[in-house]
Design an enzyme around this catalytic site. Structure first.
Site, PDB file in Angstrom:
ATOM      1  N   TRP A 139       0.869  -1.180   0.000  1.00  0.00           N
ATOM      2  CA  TRP A 139       0.000   0.000   0.000  1.00  0.00           C
ATOM      3  C   TRP A 139       0.900   1.222   0.000  1.00  0.00           C
ATOM      4  CZ3 TRP A 139      -4.169   0.824   4.425  1.00  0.00           C
ATOM      5  CH2 TRP A 139      -4.765   2.085   4.276  1.00  0.00           C
ATOM      6  N   GLU A 140       0.929   1.939  -1.129  1.00  0.00           N
ATOM      7  CA  GLU A 140       1.799   3.115  -1.272  1.00  0.00           C
ATOM      8  C   GLU A 140       0.958   4.383  -1.412  1.00  0.00           C
ATOM      9  OE1 GLU A 140       4.956   2.704  -4.129  1.00  0.00           O
ATOM     10  OE2 GLU A 140       5.077   0.555  -3.800  1.00  0.00           O
ATOM     11  N   TYR A 141       0.800   5.118  -0.337  1.00  0.00           N
ATOM     12  CA  TYR A 141       1.049   4.837   1.073  1.00  0.00           C
ATOM     13  C   TYR A 141      -0.167   5.317   1.834  1.00  0.00           C
ATOM     14  CZ  TYR A 141       5.975   4.584  -0.308  1.00  0.00           C
ATOM     15  OH  TYR A 141       7.155   4.258  -0.915  1.00  0.00           O
TER      16      TYR A 141
END
Length: 370
Positions: A139-141
């Site tokens: 998961w960015e971010y």
């Protein structure tokens, strides 16, 4: 983390009950699924890795479950079959998301108990169906503290779910990891801090993406994309790792990322060519990105000047107005030695396909296990 397909933030990407689940430190590598034809997983030299990540799979943006077509199903099956049959075999991880997936999908998924449950249930089903040993959330971010708190709730619930699934089926527990920023906070309009207590409790490890400090988003000056040290500030791998440790992460759950690619710039003046030299945008490569193997080819074909910078512990090369910042064998060895002195959990590469004849992967593995 998917720079070959969409050059955003990357990634090549690993456990205790939590560390006892893997019996050895992590030496990981991400395999980008879009390389299936040019670099099938059967080519990966598993002697140099303990964990290999399938990058990437993303859930449906509305149901937060996976819609897997026949082609993707075949690639997933082949990935696990090939790597589990290798000698030595490796643990395989299903990496979810990636740089091009963005943050909005996961922010919505993590915001309610129902959507988190839907995502968790579907992820476990897919991991088991296709033979993965675990799942890795990229998961960015999480951009706000609310999103970070929801990230922590997701990890709490995910850990309970995988424990219950292992108990009910009698199968080995699925491993859980997450790819994170190089430091334990995200600074946007404010400061959002990762839920370190939840990470310690629920994840087997995190993959701290210790790269992309400079790149096409800093077009006016060259920079070391993955500097071990920053002589002019704190944008560095050493500062990132130390920050995670200061934030309270269990050291064996901290895994250091390294890039097997470089970023390029176009010099304004070829005679001014050091780190921080004035630049006029990106240079050669795929929107300014080059695999390590391509950097080596470029250097040879263009008789480039290669420089090892001792202050940042990084390399750069230049020929005419073309300038490339990257890591090579000496800087990687120094980084691995530094990580060992911190007694952290290991390292990973984005991506496994970027090496040249496995020379960096081999050296890193030998340095870590020496």
């Amino acid at each position: 983390m998917d720079f070959l397909k969409a050059p955003t933030l990357f990634l090549v990407v690993l456990s205790l009950t939590i560390w006892s689940a893997t019996s050895a430190p992590n030496r990981g590598g991400y395999w980008p699924s879009w390389a299936k034809d040019s670099f099938p997983p059967s080519r990966i030299q598993t002697a140099y890795f303990t964990h290999v990540y399938y990058a990437f799979l993303s859930p449906n943006k509305d149901t937060f479950q996976y819609n897997i077509d026949a082609t993707t199903a075949s690639v997933l099956t082949n990935f696990n079959t090939a790597l589990h049959r290798k000698n030595p075999p490796v643990k395989t991880m299903l990496s979810i998301g990636g740089g091009s997936a963005g943050t909005e999908l996961f922010t919505r998924m993590a915001s309610s108990a129902n959507s988190r449950a839907s995502f968790i249930r579907s992820t476990i089903q897919v991991a088991r169906k296709y033979g993965f040993d675990g799942a890795d959330l990229d998961w960015e971010y999480p951009e706000t503290q609310t999103a970070m708190n929801n990230f922590g709730l997701l990890l709490d619930e995910w850990r309970v779910a995988v424990n219950n699934e292992a108990t009910s089926t009698g199968k080995p527990r699925l491993l859980l990891s997450a790819a994170t920023r190089h430091e334990p906070e995200v600074i946007d309009n404010g400061v959002a801090k990762y839920p370190v207590a939840s990470i310690n409790k629920n994840l087997d490890w995190i993959n701290a993406m210790c790269y992309d400090y400079h790149g096409p988003w800093t077009p006016d000056a060259t920079g070391a994309p993955a500097a071990l040290y920053d002589p002019n500030g704190s944008l560095s791998t050493s500062n990132g790792l130390q920050s995670w440790i200061s934030a309270g992460i269990q050291r064996q759950k901290l895994v250091m990322g390294m890039p097997l690619y470089g970023w390029t710039w176009k010099l304004k003046n070829p005679s001014v060519n050091g780190i921080g030299a004035p630049a006029a945008g990106i240079g050669p490569g795929n929107e300014g990105a080059m695999l390590y193997s391509e950097v080596q080819q470029f250097n040879a074909q263009n008789n480039a000047r290669v420089v090892y910078d001792t202050q940042t512990v990084s390399y750069y090369s230049y020929s005419g107005t073309s300038w490339i910042g990257y890591d090579d064998v000496n800087s990687v060895q120094r980084k691995v030695q530094y990580a060992k002195t911190l007694n952290i959990g290991g390292y990973f590469f984005w991506t496994a396909v970027g090496d040249q004849d496995w020379k960096i992967s081999r050296l890193a593995s030998q340095t870590w296990t020496a």
